[in-house]
Design a protein around this motif. Sequence first.
Motif, PDB file in Angstrom:
ATOM      1  N   ALA A 166       4.533  10.579  -4.915  1.00 42.87           N
ATOM      2  CA  ALA A 166       4.810   9.466  -5.833  1.00 42.87           C
ATOM      3  C   ALA A 166       5.203   8.207  -5.072  1.00 42.87           C
ATOM      4  O   ALA A 166       4.782   7.095  -5.425  1.00 42.87           O
ATOM      5  CB  ALA A 166       5.917   9.854  -6.820  1.00 42.87           C
ATOM      6  N   MET A 167       5.997   8.357  -4.007  1.00 46.50           N
ATOM      7  CA  MET A 167       6.415   7.198  -3.230  1.00 46.50           C
ATOM      8  C   MET A 167       5.231   6.594  -2.478  1.00 46.50           C
ATOM      9  O   MET A 167       5.064   5.366  -2.425  1.00 46.50           O
ATOM     10  CB  MET A 167       7.523   7.588  -2.252  1.00 46.50           C
ATOM     11  CG  MET A 167       8.029   6.441  -1.389  1.00 46.50           C
ATOM     12  SD  MET A 167       8.755   5.080  -2.336  1.00 46.50           S
ATOM     13  CE  MET A 167      10.269   5.848  -2.915  1.00 46.50           C
ATOM     14  N   THR A 168       4.401   7.445  -1.903  1.00 51.50           N
ATOM     15  CA  THR A 168       3.203   6.951  -1.224  1.00 51.50           C
ATOM     16  C   THR A 168       2.305   6.197  -2.197  1.00 51.50           C
ATOM     17  O   THR A 168       1.768   5.123  -1.876  1.00 51.50           O
ATOM     18  CB  THR A 168       2.417   8.123  -0.599  1.00 51.50           C
ATOM     19  OG1 THR A 168       3.269   8.840   0.284  1.00 51.50           O
ATOM     20  CG2 THR A 168       1.203   7.620   0.156  1.00 51.50           C
ATOM     21  N   ALA A 169       2.147   6.744  -3.390  1.00 49.22           N
ATOM     22  CA  ALA A 169       1.318   6.106  -4.406  1.00 49.22           C
ATOM     23  C   ALA A 169       1.857   4.726  -4.769  1.00 49.22           C
ATOM     24  O   ALA A 169       1.088   3.775  -4.971  1.00 49.22           O
ATOM     25  CB  ALA A 169       1.236   6.987  -5.648  1.00 49.22           C
ATOM     26  N   LEU A 170       3.195   4.608  -4.848  1.00 49.26           N
ATOM     27  CA  LEU A 170       3.795   3.313  -5.175  1.00 49.26           C
ATOM     28  C   LEU A 170       3.473   2.281  -4.096  1.00 49.26           C
ATOM     29  O   LEU A 170       3.110   1.135  -4.403  1.00 49.26           O
ATOM     30  CB  LEU A 170       5.315   3.463  -5.317  1.00 49.26           C
ATOM     31  CG  LEU A 170       6.073   2.160  -5.612  1.00 49.26           C
ATOM     32  CD1 LEU A 170       5.654   1.585  -6.960  1.00 49.26           C
ATOM     33  CD2 LEU A 170       7.578   2.374  -5.574  1.00 49.26           C
ATOM     34  N   PHE A 171       3.573   2.679  -2.822  1.00 43.36           N
ATOM     35  CA  PHE A 171       3.262   1.747  -1.744  1.00 43.36           C
ATOM     36  C   PHE A 171       1.796   1.333  -1.776  1.00 43.36           C
ATOM     37  O   PHE A 171       1.454   0.178  -1.497  1.00 43.36           O
ATOM     38  CB  PHE A 171       3.599   2.374  -0.384  1.00 43.36           C
ATOM     39  CG  PHE A 171       5.062   2.324  -0.039  1.00 43.36           C
ATOM     40  CD1 PHE A 171       5.707   1.110   0.094  1.00 43.36           C
ATOM     41  CD2 PHE A 171       5.792   3.483   0.144  1.00 43.36           C
ATOM     42  CE1 PHE A 171       7.053   1.048   0.409  1.00 43.36           C
ATOM     43  CE2 PHE A 171       7.139   3.435   0.455  1.00 43.36           C
ATOM     44  CZ  PHE A 171       7.772   2.213   0.594  1.00 43.36           C
ATOM     45  N   VAL A 172       0.916   2.266  -2.122  1.00 42.04           N
ATOM     46  CA  VAL A 172      -0.508   1.940  -2.233  1.00 42.04           C
ATOM     47  C   VAL A 172      -0.740   0.916  -3.335  1.00 42.04           C
ATOM     48  O   VAL A 172      -1.496  -0.057  -3.160  1.00 42.04           O
ATOM     49  CB  VAL A 172      -1.344   3.213  -2.499  1.00 42.04           C
ATOM     50  CG1 VAL A 172      -2.795   2.844  -2.821  1.00 42.04           C
ATOM     51  CG2 VAL A 172      -1.293   4.152  -1.302  1.00 42.04           C
ATOM     52  N   VAL A 173      -0.072   1.106  -4.467  1.00 46.67           N
ATOM     53  CA  VAL A 173      -0.203   0.160  -5.586  1.00 46.67           C
ATOM     54  C   VAL A 173       0.305  -1.218  -5.194  1.00 46.67           C
ATOM     55  O   VAL A 173      -0.338  -2.248  -5.485  1.00 46.67           O
ATOM     56  CB  VAL A 173       0.561   0.677  -6.827  1.00 46.67           C
ATOM     57  CG1 VAL A 173       0.613  -0.400  -7.917  1.00 46.67           C
ATOM     58  CG2 VAL A 173      -0.107   1.933  -7.376  1.00 46.67           C
TER      59      VAL A 173
END
Length: 235
Positions: A166-173
Motif C-alpha cells: 500500500a505504501m509503495t502504491a501511494l508513492f507511485v500515485v
Amino acid sequence: MKQYKEAYKKAFPYTIPVLTGYLFIGIAFGVMFAEKGYSFLWAAFMSLLVYAGSAQYLAVNFFIPGISILHVVFLILTVNIRHVFYGISLLDRFDGMGKKRWYMIFSLTDETYSLLCTTKIPDNVDEDHFLFAIASLNQSYWVIGSIIGAVAGSVLPFNAEGIDFAMTALFVVIFVEQWMDEKNRIPEMIGILAAFICLQIFGASNFVLPSMLVIVMILFVSKSKLSKEVGVSCQ
C-alpha cells in the motif's frame, strides 16, 4: 481560537486527497502491527510519536529478536533521508512560527511537504495557523487510520500478505501525479536515471542511499537553473 478554527476550516479541503490516502495506508499499517500481536494503543502511539510512513511499515519487521539498533538506525536513515532536505528547504518559512516550528519540522511527510509548497494561503487566514492546520490534519488522518486498522486486525481474521505494498502504491500515485502536472520533467528524470544506475551498481538491497545522495548532489548543483525552469519554490 477563532483564528485556528478558520484556519482548519480553510485547510481541510486541501487535505482531502491526503485523507483518502492516509486512512487506507494507515489501516494497512495497523493491520500489520496487530498481526505481530501488539495492542492498537501501541499503533496509535507509534503514529503519534514516530509518524514516518514508510519507516513505520519497515519498523514492523524490527520487532523480532536479532535486529541490532545500528541496523535499525541505518535502515530508517536510508528510507527517510529525504526528510532532511525537506526541512532544510523550509527553515526560513518555519523560522517565525515560534514553538510550533518544532512540530512543523516533525510533521513533514511527503504529502504534507507537497501541500505546504504548492498551496496558496487563503485570504484572511494567518499563514502560520494555516500551515499548522494542514500538518496536524494530515497526521490525524494517519493516526485514525492506524487505530482502525489495528482494532480491525485484532478482532477480525486478516491475511496481511502483500498489504505492505500500500505504501509503495501511494508513492507511485504521487509520482504519476507529479509527472502529469509538471511541464518540465527534468527533476523526475534525474531521479529515475540516478535510481536505475545505482540499482545496477549497488544492487536492490543497497541502492536507495546512493541514489538519494546522487539525486541531492545533482539537484543542489543545478538548483538555480531548475528553480527557474520548473517554477516551484517553498520559500
